[in-house]
Design a protein around this motif. Structure first.
Motif, PDB file in Angstrom:
ATOM      1  N   SER A   1      -5.031  53.448  56.045  1.00 52.67           N
ATOM      2  CA  SER A   1      -4.576  54.397  55.022  1.00 52.67           C
ATOM      3  C   SER A   1      -3.182  54.945  55.301  1.00 52.67           C
ATOM      4  CB  SER A   1      -5.559  55.570  54.945  1.00 52.67           C
ATOM      5  OG  SER A   1      -5.493  56.370  56.124  1.00 52.67           O
ATOM      6  N   LEU A   2      -2.698  54.792  56.547  1.00 51.85           N
ATOM      7  CA  LEU A   2      -1.416  55.338  57.009  1.00 51.85           C
ATOM      8  C   LEU A   2      -1.379  56.861  56.948  1.00 51.85           C
ATOM      9  CD1 LEU A   2       1.150  52.763  55.525  1.00 51.85           C
ATOM     10  CD2 LEU A   2      -0.142  52.679  57.669  1.00 51.85           C
ATOM     11  N   GLN A   3      -2.550  57.477  56.997  1.00 49.84           N
ATOM     12  CA  GLN A   3      -2.652  58.933  57.028  1.00 49.84           C
ATOM     13  C   GLN A   3      -2.802  59.418  58.464  1.00 49.84           C
ATOM     14  OE1 GLN A   3      -2.347  60.872  54.115  1.00 49.84           O
ATOM     15  NE2 GLN A   3      -1.768  58.829  53.380  1.00 49.84           N
ATOM     16  N   ASP A   4      -2.214  60.584  58.762  1.00 53.52           N
ATOM     17  CA  ASP A   4      -2.359  61.162  60.085  1.00 53.52           C
ATOM     18  C   ASP A   4      -3.807  61.520  60.355  1.00 53.52           C
ATOM     19  OD1 ASP A   4       0.335  60.923  60.353  1.00 53.52           O
ATOM     20  OD2 ASP A   4       0.777  63.053  60.488  1.00 53.52           O
ATOM     21  N   LEU A   5      -4.216  61.339  61.609  1.00 51.30           N
ATOM     22  CA  LEU A   5      -5.584  61.642  62.009  1.00 51.30           C
ATOM     23  C   LEU A   5      -5.610  62.913  62.852  1.00 51.30           C
ATOM     24  CD1 LEU A   5      -6.694  58.019  62.948  1.00 51.30           C
ATOM     25  CD2 LEU A   5      -7.421  59.345  60.956  1.00 51.30           C
TER      26      LEU A   5
END
Length: 525
Positions: A356-360
């Motif tokens: 998703s290329l979202q920060d975790l």
């Protein structure tokens, strides 16, 4: 010193500073030769003049093929001062691999150690861009073409048109998948790395830096700049063999960077070797994982030595995070001993979901992204490959999987391509490797995924055993079951004499996986 050294912009700047302010102090020792700061700087300036005489200018590339030699550092600094770059070639490569790297770099001049001259002579007609081949002998004996080149040259200072963003070094990746890529590192990258990675180091008068990692690796070519930056003399070994390392320590070297495998060899070499290595004030390790039992044994053997672990990549000029000495012996957080430490000053870290290329959030596993002025200019001649790993806003996608804890400590779990997915479960090989490494018979271990018709992949352990010990496949699998969930445990174990490694000590998992994945539509090699 009456005044502090100014912050440099170019890789050769600090050498010139020490040549002016402490000209007669020791700078570099190698085999039976040594140079003061003034002498060494003069050699670099002559090397710059020689390169200019050979037609090398801004934007050009030269190449160096030899075991460790101060001449390689001289050529790097001299080429950089002209706005050119030195491509340092792995001397362990086969002939076809050498000509690929030299041609890919577009080197106009090739410096070659005497031992490697037969290799170059055999492929000379396959190096059409190379205009000059210069032989370098280990000891600078009569007939050394490099020494003759310096003697005939007029010293040359850095021209005004050279800029900090000029590429000064091309380092080739280890090439575990496909052809290696040339990583273009600029003056800014190298200077930023030297300053940032210097955080926590305590060079003092009387210290000597041991340079033993190969110069074709950032662990050698970036590390050697530390002593130059601080005006601390260096002792360079031609190879990181036991006799050379011992000789350097007896010559006063007390600070070094080496791969963990060296520690294992020392600890198995008896009390005299252990006592000798106890003279090291600071031992920095990296480039390959340190098994926890080995680290514990080393810390017990050398209680007065400061241990520093580093994690990084060639693409960021070397180090990105470090685990400092106090964290190694922090009784309140023993779990951080298996971390890669905290980011260097000047390095930002994100953990990103690769899909998703979202920060975790803190504690979750994802791909490690870095942003820093240490980041390479790109892959030489490969803008498409560069665009795959560097985002528009300057983040570098490392391809490493990991997490960050609530203290900012980075835990590197695996390579993205090495993560094992079995029945939908993500398995991180270092977690399994750490458990197996605790078995009293296991000397080294690699965990790989192998094909499975039901689960897609299952876990296989490949181990080598300590001398005069035994262990069965069933015993090693049962050992894992005592500490790990069943889906993480190996379903099979191969016991071999030694694990394959590349020249910098990294285990070649690709070679271990190849027999199992060849001929399949889906492969992770």
């Amino acid at each position: 010193m009456s005044e502090p050294a100014p912050t440099p912009q170019f890789v050769d700047e600090r050498l010139a500073w020490w040549a002016e302010t402490t000209p007669d102090a020791a700078a570099m020792a190698y085999l039976d030769r040594s140079w003061t700061w003034s002498e060494w700087n003069q050699r670099v300036r002559r090397a710059a003049g020689a390169l200019r005489d050979l037609g090398v200018g801004r934007g050009d590339v030269v190449a160096f093929l030899d075991k460790n030699h101060p001449a390689c550092v001289e050529v790097s600094l001299a080429a950089g001062s002209l706005g050119a770059a030195n491509a340092i070639i792995n001397w362990r490569l086969a002939g076809a691999e050498v000509d690929y790297a030299v041609n890919d770099a577009g080197a106009r001049v090739l410096f070659v150690g005497s031992e490697l001259m037969p290799t170059v002579e055999a492929l000379r007609d396959r190096l059409p861009k190379v205009e000059h081949v210069v032989e370098v002998t280990p000891d600078g004996a009569d007939g050394d073409a490099y020494e003759a080149l310096l003697a005939a040259a007029t010293p040359l200072s850095r021209p005004d048109e050279v800029e900090p963003d000029d590429v000064c070094l091309v380092m080739y990746s280890s090439g575990t998948t496909g052809h290696p890529k040339g990583v273009m590192l600029t003056h800014t990258n190298m200077v930023e790395h030297t300053i940032n990675a210097h955080d926590g180091w305590d060079f003092e008068p009387g210290d000597r830096s041991m340079v033993s990692m190969p110069l074709f690796h950032v662990g050698g070519s970036s590390y050697v700049l530390f002593g130059i930056h601080d005006g601390i003399p260096s002792v360079m070994t031609r190879e990181p063999d036991a006799a050379s390392l011992a000789g350097a320590i007896m010559a006063g070297a007390n600070v070094t960077f080496l791969v963990p495998a060296v520690l294992a060899q020392v600890l198995q070499s008896g009390p005299e070797a252990i006592a000798l290595f106890g003279r090291l004030k600071t031992y920095t390790y990296g480039a390959a994982p340190m098994p926890l039992p080995l680290l514990r044994a080393a810390m017990a053997a050398w209680p007065e030595t400061d241990f520093i672990q580093v994690y990084g990549l060639t693409e960021v000029a070397g180090v990105a995070t470090h685990l400092m000495p106090e964290a190694h012996r922090d009784a309140d957080h023993p779990e951080r001993l298996v971390s890669a430490g905290q980011p260097l000053p000047g390095v930002e870290v994100r953990i990103v979901d690769p899909a998703s290329l979202q920060d975790l959030p803190v504690g979750e596993h994802g791909e490690i992204w870095l942003r820093t002025r240490q980041l390479m200019k790109g892959f030489l001649g490969k803008p498409e490959e560069t665009a795959k790993v560097i985002t528009d806003d300057g983040w570098f996608r490392t391809g490493d999987m990991g997490r960050v804890d609530d203290g900012g400590f980075v835990f590197v779990q695996d390579r993205l391509k090495d993560m094992i997915i079995s029945g939908g479960e993500n398995i991180y090989s270092p977690e399994v490797e750490r458990v197996l490494a605790e078995h009293p018979s296991v000397m080294e271990v690699a965990i790989i995924g192998v094909p499975d018709d039901r689960w897609g992949e299952t876990v296989k352990a490949v181990v080598s055993l300590k001398p005069d010990t035994e262990a069965t496949e069933a015993e090693l699998i049962d050992w894992c079951k005592q500490s790990l969930a069943a889906f993480k445990c190996p379903t099979s174990v191969d016991i071999i004499e030694a694990l394959p490694r590349n020249p910098t000590g990294k285990i070649l998992k690709r070679e271990l996986r190849r027999p199992y994945w060849e001929g399949r539509d889906s492969a992770v090699v």
